[in-house]
Design a protein around this motif. Structure first.
Motif, PDB file in Angstrom:
ATOM      1  N   SER A  19       0.837  -1.206   0.000  1.00 50.43           N
ATOM      2  CA  SER A  19       0.000   0.000   0.000  1.00 50.43           C
ATOM      3  C   SER A  19       0.866   1.247   0.000  1.00 50.43           C
ATOM      4  O   SER A  19       0.467   2.293  -0.522  1.00 50.43           O
ATOM      5  CB  SER A  19      -0.925   0.017   1.222  1.00 50.43           C
ATOM      6  OG  SER A  19      -1.740  -1.126   1.254  1.00 50.43           O
ATOM      7  N   ASN A  20       2.067   1.148   0.575  1.00 51.87           N
ATOM      8  CA  ASN A  20       2.990   2.283   0.635  1.00 51.87           C
ATOM      9  C   ASN A  20       3.339   2.824  -0.743  1.00 51.87           C
ATOM     10  O   ASN A  20       3.626   4.025  -0.892  1.00 51.87           O
ATOM     11  CB  ASN A  20       4.289   1.894   1.331  1.00 51.87           C
ATOM     12  CG  ASN A  20       4.133   1.553   2.800  1.00 51.87           C
ATOM     13  OD1 ASN A  20       5.122   1.330   3.485  1.00 51.87           O
ATOM     14  ND2 ASN A  20       2.913   1.476   3.308  1.00 51.87           N
ATOM     15  N   ASP A  21       3.379   1.944  -1.745  1.00 56.73           N
ATOM     16  CA  ASP A  21       3.708   2.438  -3.092  1.00 56.73           C
ATOM     17  C   ASP A  21       2.515   2.424  -4.039  1.00 56.73           C
ATOM     18  O   ASP A  21       2.428   3.265  -4.937  1.00 56.73           O
ATOM     19  CB  ASP A  21       4.898   1.681  -3.693  1.00 56.73           C
ATOM     20  CG  ASP A  21       4.670   0.177  -3.870  1.00 56.73           C
ATOM     21  OD1 ASP A  21       3.670  -0.357  -3.359  1.00 56.73           O
ATOM     22  OD2 ASP A  21       5.532  -0.471  -4.510  1.00 56.73           O
ATOM     23  N   VAL A  22       1.568   1.523  -3.832  1.00 56.53           N
ATOM     24  CA  VAL A  22       0.410   1.448  -4.726  1.00 56.53           C
ATOM     25  C   VAL A  22      -0.446   2.708  -4.623  1.00 56.53           C
ATOM     26  O   VAL A  22      -0.815   3.314  -5.642  1.00 56.53           O
ATOM     27  CB  VAL A  22      -0.437   0.196  -4.420  1.00 56.53           C
ATOM     28  CG1 VAL A  22      -1.799   0.274  -5.117  1.00 56.53           C
ATOM     29  CG2 VAL A  22       0.298  -1.060  -4.857  1.00 56.53           C
ATOM     30  N   ILE A  23      -0.779   3.115  -3.402  1.00 55.10           N
ATOM     31  CA  ILE A  23      -1.713   4.226  -3.242  1.00 55.10           C
ATOM     32  C   ILE A  23      -1.135   5.557  -3.706  1.00 55.10           C
ATOM     33  O   ILE A  23      -1.784   6.280  -4.480  1.00 55.10           O
ATOM     34  CB  ILE A  23      -2.229   4.300  -1.789  1.00 55.10           C
ATOM     35  CG1 ILE A  23      -3.016   3.021  -1.439  1.00 55.10           C
ATOM     36  CG2 ILE A  23      -3.095   5.534  -1.594  1.00 55.10           C
ATOM     37  CD1 ILE A  23      -4.212   2.739  -2.342  1.00 55.10           C
ATOM     38  N   PRO A  24       0.097   5.941  -3.302  1.00 57.06           N
ATOM     39  CA  PRO A  24       0.614   7.203  -3.846  1.00 57.06           C
ATOM     40  C   PRO A  24       0.801   7.185  -5.356  1.00 57.06           C
ATOM     41  O   PRO A  24       0.615   8.207  -6.019  1.00 57.06           O
ATOM     42  CB  PRO A  24       1.948   7.394  -3.107  1.00 57.06           C
ATOM     43  CG  PRO A  24       2.293   6.074  -2.524  1.00 57.06           C
ATOM     44  CD  PRO A  24       0.996   5.373  -2.272  1.00 57.06           C
TER      45      PRO A  24
END
Length: 458
Positions: free
Chosen positions: A135-140
């Protein structure tokens, strides 16, 4: 158990959810936990998450990490989301865990469930759909892509509004009106220039919005947890970004320092700063529209706005400037969102910002609102404006500001004395100049002609 329910299990135990729900246990926990606003996941963000998941599946297959048939099933299902389908399968609201993990897991669970039906065998939300991701890289990453999706439609609407203003500027180029500074009479100006000036200001705003593209093209994908790149292939980011680039027409690049895209959201801060230029212009212009159209008998009355609806529940015949007032409120609303995003971007203690969902909501909603505002202001107001040349001419002729041109010939002090005398005695400048100062009619015609005070229409 009731026939309309089913049970699923995650690492915390069993969860009961609707039997026909496309999501799984973790999404249902989020639905039960986060019941604060009812604000849904922005549609553009949902589509962008779908694109990220499709790109990830494609990259993992290319790199030999994911079975080709499984990757195909995941990719095709994720592309359905990108194309705007399956919106009902995303029930998690904005105010949730700050990393947006619930949105990421919502996508993972929906894609795993539906892709499994397509494939004919079980797929795991984390092991297959979320492979090489966090989620740390997918969402941004998805936030940036969603902003890019909405950026050009917004700019196109602003450009169309600016074109309508330029057209009105040409139409009103030969109408001279009284200029005003500090809300007091000033030198004459062209009515058309008022419209052309706003068109130029809007062009500056769209240039600033488009100027944010470069920062939006750089994404966190491949950084996984805390920017470490843990559990992903070294070539994953480049392969996934290549798929995204081919899909949306922008060259998407993996960040050289992924953590820089995780503990803050400077691309959204930059974009919202550009949107603030637009809101400032819209708000100021809507104030001007209300002033210039004020009246019909006790105001400036220089222009007429389209009469769209009765303006009062008690005063018959009253018509209000409803579109400028609505857009003015919207601009103030978006200005508040600008401040929210700036504050939220600073909420990144150590390795991870904890306000991704709020930043996404405020930024994407601002873009949507401003697009609608520009479309509505153009269609329902600007294109239907008419001018009142006679009122404009009469106000110019009564104005003491015409003495400004005379001052160049006779000096400031003498001109000021003449202007104040005309004001006190309620006489025209022409009368005082001819009767008391000895100017001829021809000299007054030359000195008091407002057109001689103006440059060509811009």
């Amino acid at each position: 158990m009731a026939p309309d329910k089913r049970t699923e299990r995650d690492s915390l135990g069993e969860v009961v959810l609707p039997a026909d729900a496309a999501w799984g246990a973790q999404t249902q926990r989020a639905v039960d936990n986060f019941t604060f606003s009812g604000y849904p996941m922005p549609a553009a963000l949902r589509r962008s998450v779908g694109l990220v998941k499709a790109a990830a599946a494609n990259a993992n297959a290319e790199l030999g990490r994911l079975d080709p048939d499984a990757a195909r099933a995941v990719r095709e299902t994720a592309l359905q989301i990108w194309q705007g389908e399956l919106g009902d399968a995303f029930p998690v609201e904005v105010f949730q865990t700050g990393s947006g993990t619930s949105w990421n897991m919502n996508a993972n669970e929906v894609i795993a469930r539906l892709a499994a039906h397509r494939l004919g065998s079980r797929l795991h939300p984390n092991d297959h759909v979320n492979m090489g991701q966090s989620s740390n890289d997918v969402i941004p990453t998805a936030i940036n892509l969603a902003c890019l999706e909405l950026l050009e439609p917004l700019c196109s609407s602003v450009d169309a509004l600016a074109a309508a203003l330029r057209s009105k500027g040409q139409e009103f180029a030969d109408i001279v009106k009284l200029g005003r500074t500090h809300l007091q009479d000033a030198v004459p100006v062209r009515l058309g220039d008022a419209f052309a000036a706003v068109a130029a200001q809007l062009a500056e705003g769209t240039a600033a919005v488009r100027g944010s593209i470069d920062s939006l093209r750089v994404v966190a994908l491949g950084g996984t947890a805390a920017g470490t790149g843990l559990n992903t292939h070294p070539q994953f980011a480049a392969a996934a970004c290549r798929f995204v680039s081919e899909s949306i027409g922008y060259e998407i690049q993996p960040a050289a320092v992924p953590s820089a895209e995780m503990n803050s959201r400077l691309p959204q801060v930059q974009l919202m700063g550009a949107l603030q230029l637009l809101t400032a212009t819209l708000q100021r212009w809507c104030i001007d529209l209300r002033l210039m159209s004020s009246g019909p008998n006790g105001g400036l009355g220089e222009i007429n706005l389209p009469e769209l609806q009765p303006g009062s529940s008690i005063m018959p015949g009253k018509i209000n400037p409803v579109i400028p007032e609505a857009v003015q409120q919207l601009a103030v609303h978006v200005q508040g969102k600008v401040a929210v995003v700036a504050q939220a971007a600073a909420q990144g203690p150590l390795e991870l910002n904890i306000m991704f969902p709020l930043i996404a909501w405020e930024t994407l909603e601002s873009m949507r609102l401003l697009k609608n505002a520009c479309d509505g202001l153009r269609r329902r107001c600007i294109e239907g404006i008419t001018a009142n040349p006679q009122i404009c001419r009469e106000q110019v002729e009564r104005s003491l500001a015409l003495i400004t041109r005379v001052a160049d010939d006779i000096g400031y002090d003498r001109a000021a004395r003449i202007a104040l005398q005309a004001q006190r005695e309620r006489r025209s400048l022409r009368d005082v100049l001819m009767t008391d100062e000895g100017f001829s009619a021809a000299e007054c015609d030359r000195l008091l002609d407002p057109l001689t005070m103006l440059p060509p229409f811009s």
